[in-house]
Scaffold this motif. Structure first.
Motif, short mmCIF file in Angstrom:
data_model
loop_
_atom_site.label_atom_id
_atom_site.label_comp_id
_atom_site.label_asym_id
_atom_site.label_seq_id
_atom_site.Cartn_x
_atom_site.Cartn_y
_atom_site.Cartn_z
N PRO A 1 0.78 -1.24 0.00
CA PRO A 1 0.00 0.00 0.00
C PRO A 1 0.81 1.29 0.00
N ILE A 2 2.13 1.21 0.06
CA ILE A 2 2.97 2.40 0.01
C ILE A 2 4.00 2.21 -1.10
N ASN B 1 -9.75 4.77 7.43
CA ASN B 1 -8.80 4.91 6.32
C ASN B 1 -7.87 6.09 6.53
N ASP B 2 -8.40 7.17 7.09
CA ASP B 2 -7.56 8.34 7.36
C ASP B 2 -6.45 8.02 8.37
N VAL B 3 -6.85 7.46 9.51
CA VAL B 3 -5.86 7.27 10.57
C VAL B 3 -4.84 6.19 10.20
N THR B 4 -5.30 5.13 9.54
CA THR B 4 -4.34 4.10 9.12
C THR B 4 -3.40 4.64 8.06
N THR B 5 -3.90 5.49 7.18
CA THR B 5 -3.04 6.12 6.19
C THR B 5 -1.98 6.98 6.87
N GLY B 6 -2.35 7.64 7.97
CA GLY B 6 -1.35 8.40 8.72
C GLY B 6 -0.22 7.51 9.20
N ALA B 7 -0.55 6.34 9.76
CA ALA B 7 0.48 5.41 10.22
C ALA B 7 1.29 4.86 9.07
N LEU B 8 0.64 4.51 7.95
CA LEU B 8 1.36 3.98 6.80
C LEU B 8 2.26 5.03 6.16
N THR B 9 1.86 6.29 6.25
CA THR B 9 2.72 7.36 5.73
C THR B 9 4.02 7.44 6.51
N VAL B 10 3.95 7.27 7.82
CA VAL B 10 5.16 7.28 8.63
C VAL B 10 6.03 6.07 8.31
N LEU B 11 5.42 4.92 8.07
CA LEU B 11 6.19 3.75 7.64
C LEU B 11 6.91 4.05 6.33
N MET B 12 6.22 4.64 5.39
CA MET B 12 6.81 4.99 4.10
C MET B 12 7.99 5.96 4.29
N ILE B 13 7.82 6.94 5.15
CA ILE B 13 8.88 7.92 5.38
C ILE B 13 10.10 7.27 6.03
N THR C 1 -4.81 2.10 1.27
CA THR C 1 -5.03 1.78 2.68
C THR C 1 -6.28 0.93 2.86
N ALA C 2 -7.37 1.29 2.18
CA ALA C 2 -8.62 0.54 2.30
C ALA C 2 -8.45 -0.90 1.86
N THR C 3 -7.58 -1.12 0.90
CA THR C 3 -7.32 -2.49 0.43
C THR C 3 -6.50 -3.25 1.46
N TYR C 4 -5.45 -2.63 1.97
CA TYR C 4 -4.64 -3.26 3.03
C TYR C 4 -5.50 -3.63 4.23
N LEU C 5 -6.42 -2.74 4.62
CA LEU C 5 -7.22 -2.95 5.82
C LEU C 5 -8.22 -4.10 5.70
N GLN C 6 -8.33 -4.68 4.52
CA GLN C 6 -9.23 -5.82 4.33
C GLN C 6 -8.47 -7.01 3.75
N SER C 7 -7.18 -7.08 4.04
CA SER C 7 -6.32 -8.08 3.39
C SER C 7 -6.86 -9.49 3.51
N ALA C 8 -7.13 -9.94 4.73
CA ALA C 8 -7.59 -11.32 4.93
C ALA C 8 -8.99 -11.54 4.39
#
Length: 760
Positions: free
Chosen positions: A342-343, A536-548, A571-578
């Motif tokens: 997702p990043i 999706n907003d808050v998880t994207t915030g966390a994934l953005t920090v991972l990307m950085i 992010t929405a796709t990652y959040l429904q992976s399983a």
């Protein structure tokens, strides 16, 4: 080249959150070995295993076998990262293995307890999305018809837990590049709750919890889903500008002119106005088709989308275009279609190269060579693993500012670069803006652009949440900035990502929930349900920090920067992976329903005499769970609900736990905030508001054994730090004064500590 080339990881974990850490590390090139007992990971039979264990190797270790223990001991001495899930310790694999880890002074040990280290509210240190949501207050905050807790058919909190724990591990790798030393990183399930519910945990605990029996659409009259004449649509009209625009486009001027509203859309949220306002707007939507409404939204420039099923999402053209639908060959499952990475790091991208490994397929490989011993003179203690990183954060609304806060929580120096009037979402976003300094600057002016280039010359990272192409138009995109700072890492967040038919279109969390199938899967055969969390907003915030942190780590090793990007739909796709993964023979994923309490009597919310408890016996087969129930006098599943109803929450949870069954009270948010243990462990901070009241905010987001940053973080006022930031960039006092005089830069005072109004 991959961002984590040469990083060696031993993954001992099972389940969801901890394997996700190994998944992300493997996606970006780390050599990840999944260590399994002879019977294999108990999660192998679950659909999510195919996603969470992609790109990994599998080695079987029998702790009763001397050769296996010797291999494991040697591998630990040569590892960079060890991953331990809930209830796991290295000593479980033998004293020699634990001793080898202590000798490896460069080792980063990632621990992911189910709740918090040493704290097990449901009786054991184990992983459960439902138990976490109950104990952490998320489930009781969800809007519903009848009120009471609502279970989720997707493990959103576990996905947040895994993503944030990965970020903390990479941050520790960043710090190790400077110190040469490892450390233990502990990120618990409660820290995952803090990611998911960061906004809903920011409340005054002395005020009664607001009612949640509002129906499945929540508390906002225009930012929600609506029934149309032929289906359902989700509206992204949030904020006075967009609310006015939508109501006028729908011909609802009489509503705006009503003396109870007088053109001030915020008055629609008043309890006395909500019923008639809601019915008026709903009737307007029901009178139109979905296509008619989508055309209206397109014309007025407000995000909107059709409520679709989860089954459609991986086949969506935009999802495919950004690489979030990937097919791989799996040695056990055949062709597997799964969410991608997702990043996106454009120079060192992550890839899904292989499917999940067969049990023990790599047993017998040579252990890695041992790491060198670090001398005591190289010891380094800093306040946060990202101490020394400087970030220019141009993100607005939720995800971008939240990423800045999380970077500051990890010790980075984050400068919020705002328009002259400030981030428009500031009044509702106190908690997301903590820890950053602020400069208010007009980037549309030549002087403002020149000043920004001066700032970027001394920065490590520039992040934005503008639509694709806007940074280029302003002359501050990666190509322009790298001319003066070749080591710069830039990151961009957009709704639909880069590439594909919808690139550049606006998008918000409420609409993402609709188009990605989140709403329909939560509602099941009933009305689509909007998640009260802006998940999706808050998880994207966390994934953005991972990307950085990944981009910055690669820059530390190579000296070269790069451009990175991510998206809300990724992010929405990652959040429904399983739930999204497909292969022949996979069982049907769980879906919800009206006020969904859970999928099974042994995995659901049950009403007790004074509240609700969540029981999760999904770690046992049904026969074993029933046998344990009989020990406490519950003879059949049909009798379980009545038995619980006659006990208090604490009595029911304690008795079930005594029988070896996981159970916990469903707490509301104020109960969570008053938990003495969470306060003691620095999970909850309290702030004094300007009106004399106080409110709580989520505090510490994880533990670093050697580089912990401590203490509460506060948001800066708009432009509060403009002068000092420009001075640090080397601008002369005369130039700064001229920028201020020409209103290119503004200087402001401190932020007023106030609690925003809940809009969800």
């Amino acid at each position: 080249m991959n961002a984590l080339d040469g990083i060696r990881v031993l993954d001992f974990s099972s389940g969801v959150a901890a394997p996700i850490v190994g998944m992300f590390l493997a996606d970006f090139g780390a050599d990840v070995i999944k260590v399994e007992p002879p019977t294999g990971d108990p999660s192998r039979s679950k659909p999510g295993f195919a996603v969470f264990n992609r790109n990994k190797k599998s080695v079987v270790v029998d702790i009763d076998d001397g050769d296996d223990r010797q291999w494991l001991e040697a591998s630990v001495r040569g590892a960079d990262v060890v991953i331990l899930g809930a209830g796991q310790e290295l000593r479980d694999w033998g004293a020699e293995v634990e001793f080898a880890a202590r000798r490896n002074q460069a080792l980063i040990t990632a621990k992911l307890p189910g709740f918090l280290a040493g704290t097990y509210p449901w009786g054991t240190d184990s992983e459960s999305n439902g138990l976490l949501s109950a104990a952490g207050g998320q489930a009781t905050r969800q809007s519903s018809y009848e009120g009471g807790p609502v279970d989720s058919p997707s493990s959103f909190i576990l996905y947040d837990h895994g993503a944030w724990a990965t970020t903390c591990v990479v941050a520790a790798l960043v710090e190790r590049e400077n110190s040469g030393r490892g450390q233990t990183v502990t990120v618990g399930g409660m820290n995952g709750i803090e990611i998911g519910t960061i906004g809903t945990l920011t409340v005054n605990p002395n005020v009664p919890t607001p009612p949640t029996n509002l129906g499945p659409v929540g508390r906002h009259p225009t930012y929600r889903q609506f029934q149309t004449s032929d289906g359902w649509i989700s509206s992204g009209a949030l904020g006075a500008k967009f609310e006015l625009r939508l109501l006028k486009a729908l011909g609802l001027n009489e509503l705006l002119d009503d003396p109870r509203i007088e053109g001030i859309t915020q008055r629609m949220l008043l309890p006395e106005n909500m019923p008639w306002v809601t019915e008026t707007i709903e009737a307007s939507f029901r009178a139109r088709t979905t296509d008619e409404l989508l055309e209206i939204f397109e014309t007025i420039g407000i995000p909107a989308g059709r409520v679709r099923s989860r089954d459609e999402w991986l086949d969506d053209e935009q999802v495919k275009a950004i690489g979030m639908s990937v097919e791989v060959d799996d040695r056990e499952r055949g062709k597997v279609l799964m969410p991608g990475v997702p990043i996106v790091l454009t120079r060192t991208p992550g890839q899904v190269r292989t499917g999940a490994p067969r049990l023990g397929q790599d047993t017998g490989i040579e252990p890695w060579p041992a790491k060198r011993t670090v001398s005591e003179s190289e010891e380094r203690f800093v306040a946060g693993p990202l101490k020394g990183m400087r970030v220019l954060n141009m993100g607005t609304f939720v995800a971008g500012p939240m990423a800045g806060f999380l970077l500051a929580e990890l010790g980075a120096d984050v400068i919020k670069v705002e328009p002259l009037t400030g981030d428009p979402f500031r009044p509702s976003a106190y908690t997301y803006n903590r820890g950053m300094r602020s400069i208010a600057i007009d980037l549309a002016s030549p002087q403002g652009r020149d000043a920004f280039h001066a700032l970027a010359k001394h920065a490590d990272v520039v992040m934005d949440s503008m639509r694709p192409g806007v940074m280029t138009k302003l002359g501050i995109d990666f190509d322009a900035l790298s001319q003066t700072n070749p080591q710069i890492v830039t990151t961009s967040l957009s709704g639909f990502g880069e590439g594909g038919p919808l690139t550049g279109k606006p998008l918000v969390d409420m609409v993402v929930q609709a188009i990605s199938g989140m709403m329909s899967s939560q509602g099941g055969d009933d009305t689509p349900v909007a998640n009260t969390m802006p998940i999706n907003d808050v998880t994207t915030g966390a994934l953005t920090v991972l990307m950085i942190t990944l981009g910055y780590f690669n820059r530390l090793r190579t000296g070269v920067g790069q451009r990175c990007w991510n998206s809300l739909i990724g992010t929405a796709t990652y959040l429904q992976s399983a739930e999204l993964v497909r292969f022949d023979g996979r069982p049907e994923p769980c879906v919800g329903g009206r006020d969904f309490r859970g999928p099974h009597p042994l995995q659901r919310y049950h009403r007790a005499a004074n509240g609700w408890i969540y029981l999760d016996a999904s770690d046992l087969d049904e026969d074993e769970a029933l046998a344990r129930l009989r020990r406490i006098g519950v003879k059949t599943l049909d009798a379980l609900a009545e038995w619980i109803s006659e006990l208090t929450c604490s009595q029911a949870a304690h008795t079930l736990q005594s029988a070896g069954l996981r159970a916990v009270k469903a707490r509301d948010v104020t109960e969570v905030l008053r938990d003495p243990l969470l306060i003691e462990k620095d999970i909850i901070h309290f702030r004094n508001a300007a009106d004399g009241s106080s409110f709580a905010v989520p505090g510490c987001y994880g533990q670093f054994s050697r580089t912990q940053r401590r203490g509460p973080l506060s948001p800066a006022g708009v432009g509060e730090n403009s002068v000092e930031v420009l001075e640090a960039a080397g601008l002369d006092a005369e130039v700064i004064d001229e920028l201020i005089a020409d209103d290119v830069v503004r200087v402001g005072g401190k932020m007023v500590h106030t609690l925003g109004i809940a809009y969800r």
